[in-house]
Design a protein around this motif. Structure first.
Motif, mmCIF file in Angstrom:
data_model
loop_
_atom_site.group_PDB
_atom_site.id
_atom_site.type_symbol
_atom_site.label_atom_id
_atom_site.label_comp_id
_atom_site.label_asym_id
_atom_site.label_seq_id
_atom_site.Cartn_x
_atom_site.Cartn_y
_atom_site.Cartn_z
ATOM 1 N N THR A 5 9.536 -37.860 9.771
ATOM 2 C CA THR A 5 9.426 -37.664 11.209
ATOM 3 C C THR A 5 8.126 -38.274 11.697
ATOM 4 O O THR A 5 7.052 -37.942 11.182
ATOM 5 C CB THR A 5 9.438 -36.154 11.553
ATOM 6 O OG1 THR A 5 10.626 -35.557 11.038
ATOM 7 C CG2 THR A 5 9.368 -35.946 13.056
ATOM 8 N N LEU A 7 4.711 -38.932 13.535
ATOM 9 C CA LEU A 7 3.694 -38.127 14.188
ATOM 10 C C LEU A 7 3.215 -38.895 15.409
ATOM 11 O O LEU A 7 2.723 -40.023 15.297
ATOM 12 C CB LEU A 7 2.529 -37.878 13.229
ATOM 13 C CG LEU A 7 1.258 -37.286 13.848
ATOM 14 C CD1 LEU A 7 1.517 -35.900 14.417
ATOM 15 C CD2 LEU A 7 0.142 -37.242 12.813
ATOM 16 N N SER A 49 5.643 -33.630 16.905
ATOM 17 C CA SER A 49 6.078 -33.855 15.528
ATOM 18 C C SER A 49 7.113 -32.813 15.148
ATOM 19 O O SER A 49 7.069 -31.675 15.645
ATOM 20 C CB SER A 49 4.885 -33.769 14.565
ATOM 21 O OG SER A 49 5.278 -34.049 13.245
ATOM 22 N N SER A 50 8.014 -33.182 14.278
ATOM 23 C CA SER A 50 9.054 -32.292 13.739
ATOM 24 C C SER A 50 9.737 -31.451 14.815
ATOM 25 O O SER A 50 10.016 -30.269 14.616
ATOM 26 C CB SER A 50 8.464 -31.388 12.641
ATOM 27 O OG SER A 50 7.321 -30.695 13.066
ATOM 28 N N GLU A 161 2.505 -43.470 17.587
ATOM 29 C CA GLU A 161 2.392 -43.101 16.175
ATOM 30 C C GLU A 161 0.924 -43.093 15.776
ATOM 31 O O GLU A 161 0.152 -43.980 16.164
ATOM 32 C CB GLU A 161 3.187 -44.064 15.304
ATOM 33 C CG GLU A 161 4.691 -43.886 15.442
ATOM 34 C CD GLU A 161 5.462 -44.567 14.323
ATOM 35 O OE1 GLU A 161 4.942 -44.613 13.186
ATOM 36 O OE2 GLU A 161 6.578 -45.042 14.590
ATOM 37 N N GLU A 336 1.892 -37.973 8.770
ATOM 38 C CA GLU A 336 2.904 -37.015 9.188
ATOM 39 C C GLU A 336 2.346 -35.603 9.036
ATOM 40 O O GLU A 336 1.418 -35.366 8.252
ATOM 41 C CB GLU A 336 4.185 -37.161 8.376
ATOM 42 C CG GLU A 336 4.011 -36.958 6.889
ATOM 43 C CD GLU A 336 5.315 -37.143 6.134
ATOM 44 O OE1 GLU A 336 6.387 -36.840 6.694
ATOM 45 O OE2 GLU A 336 5.267 -37.583 4.982
ATOM 46 N N GLU A 338 3.897 -31.389 9.674
ATOM 47 C CA GLU A 338 4.826 -30.428 10.262
ATOM 48 C C GLU A 338 4.105 -29.695 11.393
ATOM 49 O O GLU A 338 2.986 -29.197 11.223
ATOM 50 C CB GLU A 338 5.290 -29.414 9.223
ATOM 51 C CG GLU A 338 6.227 -28.355 9.796
ATOM 52 C CD GLU A 338 6.516 -27.219 8.837
ATOM 53 O OE1 GLU A 338 7.190 -26.255 9.253
ATOM 54 O OE2 GLU A 338 6.058 -27.281 7.679
#
Length: 499
Positions: A5, A7, A49-50, A161, A336, A338
């Motif tokens: 995923t 960021l 993110s996520s 990103e 990345e 979570e």
């Protein structure tokens, strides 16, 4: 096929420096700005993110009233459907050299009632302000709302990103501002040269929690710095200023370029200040603070006065130097993370006033009213300060007849190995130490005066010692509520990080 995923992180810095004069918030007397010492801004970082989001705004202001928060979120819900308005965190740096504006403090009307001023109370003279080139309270409120809204939207629109590193540094900034004496009392800004001085009530935390954000080409775009000290070196002065954070930005941009964004976040620091009360250095020019009286002035070889511009540059240099030194040694980068962002309404107990304290407060109010009627010219800012304490006590007594709970907005987020947790209080340092020591996160960013302004939360020791910041009237929640906040915050962090 990669399932990573992306960021996304976006930055914005919006000037909040007014073209007119403004009233400055944070003291017991009126201050009108005379000039701009350093610009004041809203800095925002948007993270996605996520499938979750978090937007953090650092606002160079003393505190952020709920009316501002609600207005910003309402506009977002109407005009930007991609942003969850409830996931926007608005935090004050606690600069006392920024806007005094029209808030929704219910205590102000109650104070007027206690002093018998309802009939005499007049609408603010907006025309007089305009004639003097001063922003009116309503203009100031709307101006702040507009600037925060713009920063939020720009940061979200600028998402790209990103790569980040989270690091840790140290700089001497905050120190305990409560002095203890042999009779068991304590005093904020107390004098330490007297024989009955025993200790400073609490410790200090010179740690800096840091996040460095880069674009995909490894160019540094922004820095998050979390420090346990309000930005109030210059709190007594008559100019607009972002205090030491403004100096941090200037110094870091000399190293990394003018486009660098700096998100300064104040960690819990209700009993902290930028001054060394043991090695006291007198201000270059007098300050008007009812709690600041020095009898035994002695020359000290120590920091410059932390009431003056030179002191704010000293702190700015310490922070910027450490941030640069840590940057040079970074080796671990992440593309990345979570993200899980929860918004929680905690139900904390209202701190209560005893019958005796209520009686004392109301007697003092009556004495004040009598003195004002006989000789109003004899009253000073010290009398006003004392009256705010007594009036706050009486107001709390009336409130507790109807209410027992303080609804408290708290944000807790997992960002990779990092935790963020906020509160709307000036929370004493001991509570922050409990959270950080017991947190399951590798690193824990704590942010005070975020999404509201509900006053100080003192420790049990501070409540016994008394004085400003520990009075019942200094905040809505006492040490029992502080402990509940700690435990509930830790419970959520544990749930997030033990998955």
């Amino acid at each position: 096929m990669s399932t990573k995923t992306p960021l996304l992180i976006g930055w914005s810095e919006v000037s909040m420096t007014p073209e007119k004069k403004i009233r400055l918030k944070g003291q017991f007397y009126e201050r009108i700005s005379q000039y701009v010492e350093t610009p004041i801004t809203v800095t925002a970082m948007a993270v996605e993110s996520s499938g979750d989001q978090m937007i953090i705004c650092s606002v160079d202001i003393e505190s952020i009233d709920i009316c501002v928060i609600e207005a910003v979120r309402k506009r977002l819900s109407e005009n930007n459907k991609d942003i969850d308005p409830n996931k926007v965190i608005m935090a004050a740096t606690h600069s006392h050299n920024s806007f005094d504006y029209e808030g929704t403090d219910p205590g102000l009307n109650a104070l007027a009632k206690l002093l018998g001023d309802e009939e005499k109370k007049e609408e603010h003279d907006d025309e007089a302000d305009r004639a003097a080139g001063i922003m009116t309270p309503k203009e100031s409120t709307q101006y702040i709302i507009d600037k925060i809204y713009d920063a939020v939207c720009e940061s979200w629109a600028n998402r790209k990103e990103a790569i980040f590193a989270h690091e840790f540094g140290r700089a001497a900034v905050g120190m305990c501002r409560r002095v203890c004496y042999s009779d068991g009392t304590a005093k904020m800004w107390g004098e330490a040269t007297t024989p009955d001085f025993t200790t400073l009530e609490g410790g200090n935390d010179n740690g800096i929690e840091l996040i460095y954000v880069y674009d995909t080409n490894k160019k540094l775009t922004g820095i998050v710095a979390n420090i346990a000290c309000p930005s109030q070196v210059l709190e007594q002065r008559y100019f607009i200023s972002s205090d030491y954070w403004g100096k941090v930005k200037i110094l870091l941009r000399r190293e990394f370029g003018e486009d660098l964004k700096v998100l300064g976040l104040c960690s819990p620091a209700g009993d902290q200040c930028p001054r060394d009360l043991v090695r006291w250095v007198e201000p270059e020019t007098p300050v008007e603070d009812p709690n600041l009286e020095r009898v035994n002035l002695r020359p000290r070889k120590a920091d410059p006065s932390m009431y003056d511009i030179k002191g704010s540059w000293t702190i700015g240099r310490r922070i910027a130097t450490e941030i640069k030194a840590i940057y040079d040694d970074i080796t671990d980068y992440y593309d990345e993370a979570e993200l899980e962002h929860r918004v929680i309404e905690m139900q904390l107990p209202l701190r209560r006033v005893s019958e005796e304290d209520n009686r004392i407060a109301r007697e003092a109010i009556e004495e004040f009213k009598e003195l004002r009627a006989k000789n109003p010219a004899a009253l000073t800012f010290k009398d006003n300060a004392r009256m705010h304490v007594h009036a706050g006590t009486a107001i709390r007594y009336d409130r507790q007849q109807k209410e027992s709970i303080v609804p408290t907005e708290v944000h807790i987020a997992k960002f990779g190995d990092v935790a963020f947790a906020t509160s709307p209080f000036e929370l004493f340092l001991d509570f922050a130490n409990e959270i950080r020591a017991r947190s399951y996160a590798e690193q824990t960013f704590l942010v005070q005066l975020a999404c509201g302004t509900l006053g100080y939360v003192p420790t049990a020791k501070a409540e016994k010692g008394g004085h400003y910041s520990a009075y019942v009237s200094s905040g809505n929640v006492g040490h029992e509520g502080g402990k509940m906040l700690v435990e509930d915050t830790l419970s959520v962090i544990e749930e997030m990080f033990k998955k």
